[in-house]
Each structure stands twice: as C-alpha cells, then as structure tokens.
Design an enzyme around this catalytic site. Structure first.
Site, PDB file in Angstrom:
ATOM      1  N   SER A   1       5.878   7.943   9.443  1.00  0.00           N
ATOM      2  CA  SER A   1       5.342   8.837  10.789  1.00  0.00           C
ATOM      3  C   SER A   1       5.323   7.973  12.386  1.00  0.00           C
ATOM      4  O   SER A   1       4.879   6.641  11.830  1.00  0.00           O
ATOM      5  CB  SER A   1       5.148   9.972  11.139  1.00  0.00           C
ATOM      6  OG  SER A   1       3.350   9.187  10.597  1.00  0.00           O
TER       7      SER A   1
ATOM      8  N   GLU B   1      10.700  16.425  14.569  1.00  0.00           N
ATOM      9  CA  GLU B   1      11.541  16.350  13.214  1.00  0.00           C
ATOM     10  C   GLU B   1      10.612  17.417  12.108  1.00  0.00           C
ATOM     11  O   GLU B   1       9.535  17.651  11.959  1.00  0.00           O
ATOM     12  CB  GLU B   1      10.499  15.127  12.673  1.00  0.00           C
ATOM     13  CG  GLU B   1      11.118  14.644  11.523  1.00  0.00           C
ATOM     14  CD  GLU B   1      10.467  13.194  10.987  1.00  0.00           C
ATOM     15  OE1 GLU B   1       9.454  12.911  11.034  1.00  0.00           O
ATOM     16  OE2 GLU B   1      11.901  12.436  10.559  1.00  0.00           O
TER      17      GLU B   1
ATOM     18  N   LYS C   1       1.250  -1.027   0.359  1.00  0.00           N
ATOM     19  CA  LYS C   1      -0.077   0.059   0.876  1.00  0.00           C
ATOM     20  C   LYS C   1       1.228   1.015   0.107  1.00  0.00           C
ATOM     21  O   LYS C   1       1.522   1.313   0.353  1.00  0.00           O
ATOM     22  CB  LYS C   1      -0.687   0.323   0.703  1.00  0.00           C
ATOM     23  CG  LYS C   1      -1.941   0.667   1.151  1.00  0.00           C
ATOM     24  CD  LYS C   1      -2.085   2.487   0.688  1.00  0.00           C
ATOM     25  CE  LYS C   1      -1.670   3.443   1.238  1.00  0.00           C
ATOM     26  NZ  LYS C   1      -1.376   4.311   1.597  1.00  0.00           N
ATOM     27  N   PRO C   2       1.153   1.884  -1.330  1.00  0.00           N
ATOM     28  CA  PRO C   2       2.014   3.207  -0.928  1.00  0.00           C
ATOM     29  C   PRO C   2       1.063   4.364  -0.836  1.00  0.00           C
ATOM     30  O   PRO C   2       0.341   4.354  -0.400  1.00  0.00           O
ATOM     31  CB  PRO C   2       2.045   2.737  -2.850  1.00  0.00           C
ATOM     32  CG  PRO C   2       1.125   2.494  -3.626  1.00  0.00           C
ATOM     33  CD  PRO C   2       0.226   1.291  -2.621  1.00  0.00           C
TER      34      PRO C   2
ATOM     35  N   GLU D   1       9.828   1.408  10.834  1.00  0.00           N
ATOM     36  CA  GLU D   1      11.088   2.880  10.451  1.00  0.00           C
ATOM     37  C   GLU D   1      10.694   3.655   9.922  1.00  0.00           C
ATOM     38  O   GLU D   1       9.364   4.348   9.286  1.00  0.00           O
ATOM     39  CB  GLU D   1      11.364   2.569   8.177  1.00  0.00           C
ATOM     40  CG  GLU D   1      11.951   0.768   8.845  1.00  0.00           C
ATOM     41  CD  GLU D   1      13.094   0.521   9.530  1.00  0.00           C
ATOM     42  OE1 GLU D   1      14.119   1.760   9.898  1.00  0.00           O
ATOM     43  OE2 GLU D   1      14.020  -0.349   9.754  1.00  0.00           O
TER      44      GLU D   1
ATOM     45  N   CYS E   1      13.857  10.821   6.031  1.00  0.00           N
ATOM     46  CA  CYS E   1      13.916  10.445   8.334  1.00  0.00           C
ATOM     47  C   CYS E   1      15.541  10.590   8.449  1.00  0.00           C
ATOM     48  O   CYS E   1      15.215  11.077   9.709  1.00  0.00           O
ATOM     49  CB  CYS E   1      13.366   8.814   7.825  1.00  0.00           C
ATOM     50  SG  CYS E   1      14.257   8.080   6.820  1.00  0.00           S
TER      51      CYS E   1
HETATM   52  P1  NAP Z   1       2.823   8.649   7.699  1.00  0.00           P
HETATM   53  O1  NAP Z   1       1.021  10.093   6.918  1.00  0.00           O
HETATM   54  O2  NAP Z   1       3.297   8.426   8.395  1.00  0.00           O
HETATM   55  O3  NAP Z   1       2.363   7.635   5.967  1.00  0.00           O
HETATM   56  C1  NAP Z   1       3.205   7.012   5.672  1.00  0.00           C
HETATM   57  C2  NAP Z   1       2.232   5.728   4.930  1.00  0.00           C
HETATM   58  O4  NAP Z   1       1.003   4.567   6.095  1.00  0.00           O
HETATM   59  C3  NAP Z   1       1.386   6.064   4.110  1.00  0.00           C
HETATM   60  O5  NAP Z   1       1.470   5.201   3.057  1.00  0.00           O
HETATM   61  C4  NAP Z   1      -0.249   6.186   4.591  1.00  0.00           C
HETATM   62  O6  NAP Z   1      -0.856   6.301   3.605  1.00  0.00           O
HETATM   63  C5  NAP Z   1      -0.229   4.932   5.492  1.00  0.00           C
HETATM   64  N1  NAP Z   1      -0.742   4.600   6.970  1.00  0.00           N
HETATM   65  C6  NAP Z   1      -1.431   6.468   7.390  1.00  0.00           C
HETATM   66  N2  NAP Z   1      -2.775   6.229   8.096  1.00  0.00           N
HETATM   67  C7  NAP Z   1      -2.560   4.542   8.452  1.00  0.00           C
HETATM   68  C8  NAP Z   1      -2.834   4.305   9.113  1.00  0.00           C
HETATM   69  N3  NAP Z   1      -3.929   4.456   9.793  1.00  0.00           N
HETATM   70  N4  NAP Z   1      -2.598   2.297   8.929  1.00  0.00           N
HETATM   71  C9  NAP Z   1      -2.175   2.362   8.018  1.00  0.00           C
HETATM   72  N5  NAP Z   1      -1.340   2.836   7.361  1.00  0.00           N
HETATM   73  C10 NAP Z   1      -1.659   4.091   7.195  1.00  0.00           C
HETATM   74  O7  NAP Z   1       3.628   9.623   6.954  1.00  0.00           O
HETATM   75  P2  NAP Z   1       4.731  10.447   5.932  1.00  0.00           P
HETATM   76  O8  NAP Z   1       3.754  11.746   6.040  1.00  0.00           O
HETATM   77  O9  NAP Z   1       3.605   9.465   4.103  1.00  0.00           O
HETATM   78  O10 NAP Z   1       5.760   9.968   5.246  1.00  0.00           O
HETATM   79  C11 NAP Z   1       6.401  10.956   6.390  1.00  0.00           C
HETATM   80  C12 NAP Z   1       7.282  10.265   7.818  1.00  0.00           C
HETATM   81  O11 NAP Z   1       7.755   8.966   7.374  1.00  0.00           O
HETATM   82  C13 NAP Z   1       7.868  11.214   8.124  1.00  0.00           C
HETATM   83  O12 NAP Z   1       8.555  11.146   9.844  1.00  0.00           O
HETATM   84  C14 NAP Z   1       9.409   9.750   8.099  1.00  0.00           C
HETATM   85  O13 NAP Z   1      10.720  10.223   9.025  1.00  0.00           O
HETATM   86  C15 NAP Z   1       9.517   8.992   7.912  1.00  0.00           C
HETATM   87  N6  NAP Z   1      10.037   7.839   7.091  1.00  0.00           N
HETATM   88  C16 NAP Z   1      10.632   7.273   7.783  1.00  0.00           C
HETATM   89  C17 NAP Z   1      11.671   6.637   7.688  1.00  0.00           C
HETATM   90  C18 NAP Z   1      12.319   5.528   7.322  1.00  0.00           C
HETATM   91  O14 NAP Z   1      12.973   4.579   7.628  1.00  0.00           O
HETATM   92  N7  NAP Z   1      12.534   5.131   9.058  1.00  0.00           N
HETATM   93  C19 NAP Z   1      11.989   6.439   6.037  1.00  0.00           C
HETATM   94  C20 NAP Z   1      11.305   7.498   5.082  1.00  0.00           C
HETATM   95  C21 NAP Z   1      10.249   8.688   5.838  1.00  0.00           C
HETATM   96  P3  NAP Z   1      -1.606   7.214   2.871  1.00  0.00           P
HETATM   97  O15 NAP Z   1      -0.855   8.091   2.351  1.00  0.00           O
HETATM   98  O16 NAP Z   1      -2.457   7.319   2.013  1.00  0.00           O
HETATM   99  O17 NAP Z   1      -2.159   8.952   4.243  1.00  0.00           O
END
Ligand code: NAP
Ligand code: MG
Length: 488
Positions: free
Chosen positions: A233, A389, A179-180, A253, A287
């Site tokens: 996140s 962050e 699920k991207p 992650e 990240c």
């Molecule tokens: P996000 O809001 O947490 O979303 C990540 C993924 O989770 C998306 O595919 C999102 O779908 C999905 N999602 C949202 N709510 C969900 C739920 N209730 N159940 C299951 N899946 C759900 O993060 P983001 O805003 O896309 O990315 C930024 C964050 O990612 C930052 O905090 C960054 O640090 C972190 N990150 C971490 C790493 C690492 O390796 N540690 C690498 C890259 C990024 P939708 O897009 O459809 O909402």
C-alpha cells in the site's frame, strides 16, 4: 526435508539454504474461502532476522563473483522446477489466498517465466564506454550489484510479486531476504523449497515469516540491508521511506486508483469484455484493477447494459473445489469491508446500482469472504469508489462529454499506476497515450504488463520498476571508472 505442502512448511523459516523451525510464536493462516485454519507460521525473532541478513551478507560476494552464466543456469533450473510443480504450488496459493486454482496455476507459470527471463538477462549485463571530455582519458561505466536486498510483498499475487524481486536481484548478483505477507506466507516458503532444490547457494535467498510492522520494519532499519524492494500500500510504502534510518535504495510499487476511458469511437463489445476482466479479476484485488470508468455519453447506456450482463455472468466459487471459476474468495475480511464501505458511500451519495451489491447466496459461501462483482453508475468524483483505491470487486462508472474532460478526470488522483482506454480513433489514441499521467497505459486491451517491458507507478503509486531490463537495473549501482592513460 521435502517441504512440499503446507503441513511441511508450517512454522518454518528458510535461512542459509535450509528450512528450520522458527523459534517465535505461531501465527495462524486461514483459508479465506472457508475460514478454516490451514496452518501456522512462526513470527521471526530478532536473532533469526540477524541470522538471515548475516547469511545474505556472507553469500553476497561469492554470488556476485560467479560468472553470470552460472547464475543464469540456476535461475533456469529454478524456473524449470517451479513450472514442473505448478499444480501443487497453485493449490497452496489457493488455500491461503482464495483465487481459483486455474488462475493460481497461471500465476505460478508466470513466476517460472520470470525466472527464465531474468536468467536470459543475467548474461547480457554490460556497461558503457562513454566519450571523455579530455584526450588521454577513458571513461567506463560499469554495473555492480547493490548487495543485500530486503523484499517485502503483499498478499494479492503471492508468487509473482516475490518472483520479480527474487529473479531481478539474483540475476544482478544480489542476495535477498524475503518477508512475504502474513496472509500468504506458504507460497513464498514453497518457492524457497524450489530455491533449495535448484542448488542456489546457501544464504543467497532467505525467507522470514512474521508481521510486516516487526519483521519487515527490521529489514527496513537494518544497516546490513542495502536496498528495500517493496510492493504494497502507499501508506506503508511512505512509512518505509520515512522510517529508513540510513540512506538506502528503495523501490516502491504501491497502490493505484486506475481509470478506464471508453470513447464513442470504441469497439464497445471489446470495452465491455475488458472492463469485466480488469475490474473483477482476482476479486478486484489488483493494484492495476480498474477502479473507475468514464464513458462517452452517446454510448453510456449501451456500455452499462453490456457491462452489467458481463459482470452477472462471472462465476464465483471456492477456488479449490471449482478451479475454473472466474472468481474465488477475497483474501481476508479487510478488503471485503472496504468494498462494502465504498459501495454504501456511493449509494448514499446518489449512485445507481446496476450489478451485484451483495454476497452470493448459498452454503458454499457462508463462511468465506465472498462478494458479487458490483457496478455502480452515475458516479461523481467525490465518491470513495472514484477517489480511492477500493481493492475489491466494485467499480464506479460515470459519463463524460469531451475527451479533455475524461482525461482530466482520469488524471485527477494522487496515483499514477495504470490507465486503460478504448477507442478506434487514431487522434484519440495519440491524445490518450500522451496525456494519461500513468506509468502503464493500455489501449484497446486491459493487459498492461508484459515480462519484457518496465512496469512501475508514478506519483503516490511508487518509484522504480519491475519487469523488463529496467526491473534488473534496480538492483545495480553504476560505477564510473575514469582512467588516464595518456595516449592521444
Ligand atoms: P500492505 O499492508 O502495505 O502490506 C504489504 C507488505 O508490507 C506486507 O508484507 C506487510 O506485512 C508489510 N508491512 C506492513 N507494515 C510494514 C512496515 N511497517 N514495515 C515493513 N513492512 C510492512 O499492503 P497489502 O494490504 O498487503 O496489499 C495491498 C496493497 O498493495 C494495495 O494498495 C495494492 O495496490 C498494493 N499493490 C501494489 C502493487 C504494485 O505493483 N504497484 C502490486 C500489488 C499490490 P504483513 O502482511 O505481515 O502485514
Ligand atoms: Mg495490509
């Protein structure tokens, strides 16, 4: 169906080895550099989620039962196909994510590298014979693939963050439903087109588009999904952990708040170059981006001067039209708004602006999510730029007097993803590598990750690893087989 560009991929989901038009309502996907709608995806329905999980379950035993060499062959083929089509795939990524095409191409090539790396790992999976506690017994520890993996990924690295999960899982013998992110679904669908072309058996890889809170959450809750591999996140990661209704393997992650330390013994030019690269690359939407920098007082002014110059020299542009720009558009309005919020919080609390501070001017930038690389100096730990962050092109800088103080400031966070330091003093190198409480520590370099070493966070930055052999071990169960044979 060729499925070579966004027009072909629009509205499609990939289930049981084939693209099919999704039955759910359409959701627009925008080009963040222009605000134009580039296409639509389908919000996957409950029936489609069931179909994808069922396909992955049916495919699991046959896939896991193949000789590892066969799985390796198709992963190599997948890597070859992705590498050969890197230009077209990079353009799709730039269109939906905003990073300049050259950088997107680099990411696609790293995805291809991940395919080849895990193809090589797949044939080196072995167990152990461990010493027994009694004569007449033999203990084998074998590795077995976990089963069906639900992969949920964010928008900042739309290819690599799908790829590490896909390749690790497939090499281990798992099947996967991906699920991207809603912002960047087309890169994942383009990967699915290569999966089909590589001859990976139907059902082994499935891609469902739609909202995280609906489709992602359905995978988290589905009893037919044995493991969730999530990047995103910390808030959503924690929610996933808490909302899982069954005991389920998780790798998370999550977010970071990564510090950099520059001591008086640093090669200052190298530190400036590193800071400019790792604070602003991908518009700080990494990240492992440097969020905050602590600089030894004797070199503080010189560092700031060089850093401001380096930030000012970075070029910004529409990533499709200026493939070699250093920076493109930010992926959406949300990270840009957070960047502005952290900036005004810092300025309100007395920080000094030394570079950037506003969007670039000109018609080219008028309707996209652009911001100039921004540095604020004389920061305190209670400013948002230091304590949270930012995930945008903003970095806070503060002076320090002793290395112990700098290490304490660096560790003063709930996060533990990556930390950076520059020093040529051997004693300082040792103290930094021993005491920085992070999963990744890069010294005199800002490239913390390589394909064959584990990458993962600690504390609120997550559990589990990607990259390296460790990244594949996340997709195995261990089984202890204890045999009594009676021979002494
Ligand atoms: P996000 O809001 O947490 O979303 C990540 C993924 O989770 C998306 O595919 C999102 O779908 C999905 N999602 C949202 N709510 C969900 C739920 N209730 N159940 C299951 N899946 C759900 O993060 P983001 O805003 O896309 O990315 C930024 C964050 O990612 C930052 O905090 C960054 O640090 C972190 N990150 C971490 C790493 C690492 O390796 N540690 C690498 C890259 C990024 P939708 O897009 O459809 O909402
Ligand atoms: Mg989000």
């Amino acid at each position: 169906m060729p499925c070579e560009d966004v027009a072909d991929l629009g509205g499609m989901i990939f289930v049981e080895g084939a693209f099919r038009p999704g039955a759910g309502p359409r959701v627009a996907v925008e080009n963040p550099a222009t605000g134009e709608v580039i296409g639509h995806i389908a919000a996957s329905t409950a029936e489609e989620i069931e179909a994808a999980v069922a396909a992955a379950r049916r495919a699991f035993h046959p896939w896991a039962g193949l000789p590892a060499r066969r799985r390796a062959e198709v992963l190599h083929r997948l890597g070859d196909l992705i590498g050969a089509d890197a230009d077209a795939m990079a353009r799709i990524m730039t269109l939906e994510q905003g990073k300049p095409v050259n950088e997107a191409r680099g990411e696609i090539l790293k995805l291809a590298e991940a395919c080849h790396f895990y193809a090589e790992e797949a044939v080196r999976v072995h167990g152990e014979i461990v010493p027994n506690d009694q004569p007449g017994f033999q203990s084998l520890v074998v590795r077995e693939p976990i089963g069906v993996v639900g992969a949920i990924t964010p928008w900042n690295y739309p290819a690599e963050l799908v790829g590490w999960k896909l390749c690790g899982a497939l090499a281990a013998g798992c099947t996967i439903v991906i699920k991207p992110a809603e912002l960047t679904p087309f890169t994942a669908l383009a990967i699915a087109a290569k999966v089909a072309a590589a001859g990976i058996p139907a059902g082994v890889v499935n891609v469902l588009t739609g909202k995280g809170s609906v489709v992602g959450q359905a995978l988290v809750e589905h009893p037919g999904v044995d493991k969730i591999a999530f990047t995103g996140s910390s808030a959503v990661g924690l929610h996933i952990q808490q909302s899982c209704p069954q005991v389920k393997r998780l790798s998370l992650e999550l977010g970071g708040n990564c510090p950099m330390i520059v001591t008086a013994a640093a090669d200052l030019d190298a530190a400036v170059k590193g800071a400019a690269r790792r604070s602003f690359r991908n518009m700080g939407q990494i990240c492992i981006a440097i969020n905050r920098i602590y600089v030894a007082r004797p070199v503080y002014d010189a560092f700031l001067e060089g850093f401001a110059r380096a930030a000012g020299a970075l070029t910004i542009g529409n990533g499709l039209e200026r493939p070699d720009a250093d920076l493109g558009a930010m992926a959406s309005a949300e990270p840009l708004a957070k960047t502005r919020e952290h900036l005004s919080d810092a300025l309100d609390k007395g920080a000094r602006l030394v570079a950037g501070g506003a969007a670039p001017q000109g018609a080219e930038f008028a309707s996209g999510h652009f911001f100039r690389p921004t540095i604020v100096a004389d920061c305190r730990q209670d400013m948002l730029v230091m304590s949270q962050e930012t995930f945008g092109p903003l970095v806070g800088v503060a002076p320090f007097d002793t290395l112990d103080e700098a290490i304490a400031l660096a560790n003063d966070t709930p996060y533990g993803l990556a930390a950076y330091a520059y020093t040529r003093d051997l004693g300082e190198v040792q103290r930094l590598s021993a005491h920085l409480d992070y999963g990744n520590v890069a010294l005199n370099s800002v490239d913390a990750g390589i394909m064959n070493a584990p990458y993962g966070g600690r504390k609120q930055s997550g559990v589990g690893y990607e990259h390296g052999r460790e990244g594949m071990l996340e997709y195995f169960n261990f089984k202890h087989v204890r045999l009594f044979h009676g021979e002494v």
